[in-house]
Scaffold this active site. Structure first.
Site, mmCIF file in Angstrom:
data_model
loop_
_atom_site.group_PDB
_atom_site.id
_atom_site.type_symbol
_atom_site.label_atom_id
_atom_site.label_comp_id
_atom_site.label_asym_id
_atom_site.label_seq_id
_atom_site.Cartn_x
_atom_site.Cartn_y
_atom_site.Cartn_z
ATOM 1 N N GLU A 326 -0.350 -2.508 -2.617
ATOM 2 C CA GLU A 326 -1.252 -1.418 -2.165
ATOM 3 C C GLU A 326 -2.419 -1.267 -3.183
ATOM 4 O O GLU A 326 -2.407 -0.978 -4.338
ATOM 5 C CB GLU A 326 -0.522 -0.203 -2.195
ATOM 6 C CG GLU A 326 0.500 0.233 -1.038
ATOM 7 C CD GLU A 326 1.256 1.459 -1.111
ATOM 8 O OE1 GLU A 326 1.878 1.521 -0.088
ATOM 9 O OE2 GLU A 326 0.928 2.140 -2.006
ATOM 10 N N CYS A 327 -3.588 -1.188 -2.602
ATOM 11 C CA CYS A 327 -4.761 -0.856 -3.133
ATOM 12 C C CYS A 327 -5.085 -1.738 -4.301
ATOM 13 O O CYS A 327 -5.701 -2.859 -4.496
ATOM 14 C CB CYS A 327 -4.934 0.788 -3.644
ATOM 15 S SG CYS A 327 -6.555 1.256 -3.847
ATOM 16 N N GLY A 328 -4.770 -1.373 -5.684
ATOM 17 C CA GLY A 328 -4.896 -1.960 -6.835
ATOM 18 C C GLY A 328 -4.309 -3.502 -6.810
ATOM 19 O O GLY A 328 -4.494 -4.326 -7.109
ATOM 20 N N SER A 420 -3.112 -3.933 1.451
ATOM 21 C CA SER A 420 -3.796 -2.965 1.967
ATOM 22 C C SER A 420 -4.178 -2.124 0.907
ATOM 23 O O SER A 420 -3.773 -1.831 0.032
ATOM 24 C CB SER A 420 -3.043 -2.363 2.990
ATOM 25 O OG SER A 420 -3.783 -1.154 3.554
#
Length: 454
Positions: A326-328, A420
């Site tokens: 997720e993200c990072g 994502s």
């Protein structure tokens, strides 16, 4: 009790964190909470209380789960302090305050301690308090803390204004730059990154609150009957083989919810933490990998320098084993981040930009993955200033409608990798976590090949 304010920047985090720490130092067992999807404030709450900071977000988990999550996080404690988000009535855009501090206060039946930045305020404070108290009488404003007070005379005028509307002043904090926490492009510097300085900052704030706030009055305000609600428990079916799920941690990957590890364990996983800044290999027997969000852009050079772990993660991802990023974590799987070589699982490059992408998303799973069957619906949250500069060819993870109603395809799914920008809360969809753990089963022995997830 809930610590709220008229607007962001009023001092909620300072006051809430200081109250948590001061109450703990005075002998209370304090349960810390934060309204909304924030990851940074709960880190400071954890330092202040010695317990995991938890989030209460009706948008991400559904309002029917909030009271149970509150009871779950409050077990064994004498008092719970809930830091609000933005202004008291500010919730999800284009809704009637859904997910706001007021919404959560009503869901858990808690009184509100109102923090006001007193700079530039005089008798008009009475009108402000009157308006907030009258806007929704079902939200109980139980007292006021005056922040950034300039002088004794200023305090007298403000106290008179509070008296006019019948609200008690429970504390007065003078203007002092030491009563603050360090900030950066997405908010505060995380407590893990700030290290000893974060501990010193929390200590200074706790001392100020203990000196300038009536803690007995705060306890009295919080003395409301407990709600008859069963604590939340992750209701998932557990696998039998206890697959090892490695979860990235350390200073670069701090954006995770406490319930995530709890649901992983409830689903039968043995959770092991790996720090990509320090560890050069995945934990022995790893059958699944979780890469949460954080600030990898602040540690890109050090992450890049850990070549053995980057290569190990690339091999693991390409084996078809389940990876949730997720993200990072998405950025860490990219080919590069601000010019620094990353894991290379994703054929894309991450770069910092001046533009903040922020908001809730109602998403539909575009592709079957270890987490979601195609067509599954979730509500998640985006919060980043980076973007992937090179389009990738893998199928997208999500579809949703943007603010202009245009269709958006985001993230990617490749083999066992689901990556994502979208942050989701495991308590909102524990079955997705259980599905992930089940997907680890073929890889327990470390000899399985790629898997197709339908």
């Amino acid at each position: 009790m809930v610590v709220a304010a008229p607007a962001s920047g009023s001092g909620k985090t300072t006051v809430a964190t200081g109250l948590m720490a001061a109450l703990r130092r005075a002998g209370s067992r304090v349960a810390p909470f934060k309204v909304g999807p924030d990851y940074i404030d709960p880190g400071y709450h954890g330092l202040a209380t010695g317990r995991p900071g938890r989030n209460l977000d009706p948008v991400l988990v559904g309002e029917h789960r909030i009271a149970g999550l509150f009871a779950h996080g409050s077990r064994g404690c004498d008092i719970a302090v809930v830091e609000g988000v933005m202004g008291l009535f500010d919730g999800r855009v284009d809704t009637a305050g859904v997910g706001s501090t007021a919404h959560v206060a009503k869901l858990i039946g808690a009184p509100v301690l109102f923090v006001v930045d007193a700079r530039g305020q005089s008798r008009s404070l009475a009108a402000l308090l009157h308006g907030f108290r009258g806007y929704d009488p079902t939200v109980r404003l139980g007292g006021v803390i005056l922040n950034q007070v300039g002088s004794q005379r200023h305090e007298q005028v403000l106290r008179s204004a509070c008296d006019e509307v019948g609200l008690d002043v429970l504390g007065v904090l003078p203007r002092d730059p030491q009563f603050s926490l360090p900030s950066r492009h997405l908010g505060l510097v995380t407590a893990v990154e700030h290290g000893p300085e974060a501990v010193a900052a929390v200590d200074a704030i706790a001392a100020a609150v203990a000196q300038h706030v009536d803690l007995d009055a705060v306890r009295a305000l919080a003395s409301v009957p407990s709600m008859a609600v069963a604590p939340w428990e992750p209701q998932v079916e557990a696998v039998r083989d206890e697959p090892v799920v490695a979860v990235a941690g350390g200073a670069a990957f701090t954006f995770g919810y406490a319930e995530h590890v709890e649901v992983l364990r409830a689903a039968g996983a043995a959770v092991a933490v790996v720090d990509p800044l320090r560890d050069e290999r995945l934990p022995a027997g790893t059958a699944g990998l979780v890469l949460p969000g954080g600030f990898p852009e602040q540690h890109a050079e050090a992450l890049s320098a850990n070549v053995p772990l980057r290569e190990a993660i690339a091999r693991f991802a390409r084996s078809g084993a389940p990876v949730h990023a997720e993200c990072g974590g998405l950025l860490y799987l990219a080919r590069s981040l601000d010019g620094h070589e990353m894991c290379g699982v994703l054929d894309a490059d991450g770069v910092m930009t001046p533009r903040l992408t922020l908001g809730y998303r109602d998403a539909v799973a575009a592709t079957g993955s270890p987490l979601h069957a195609p067509g599954s619906r979730v509500t998640g949250h985006e919060f980043h200033r980076t973007q992937l500069s090179t389009p990738h060819s893998a199928p997208p993870a999500w579809h949703w409608r943007g603010v202009d109603s245009r269709p958006v395809a985001e993230g990617f799914v490749a083999g066992g990798v689901h990556a994502s920008y979208l942050h989701t809360h495991p308590a909102g969809d524990p079955d997705a976590v259980a599905r992930f753990v089940r997907a680890c089963h073929p890889f327990v022995a470390g000899s399985a090949g790629g898997t197709v997830f339908a």
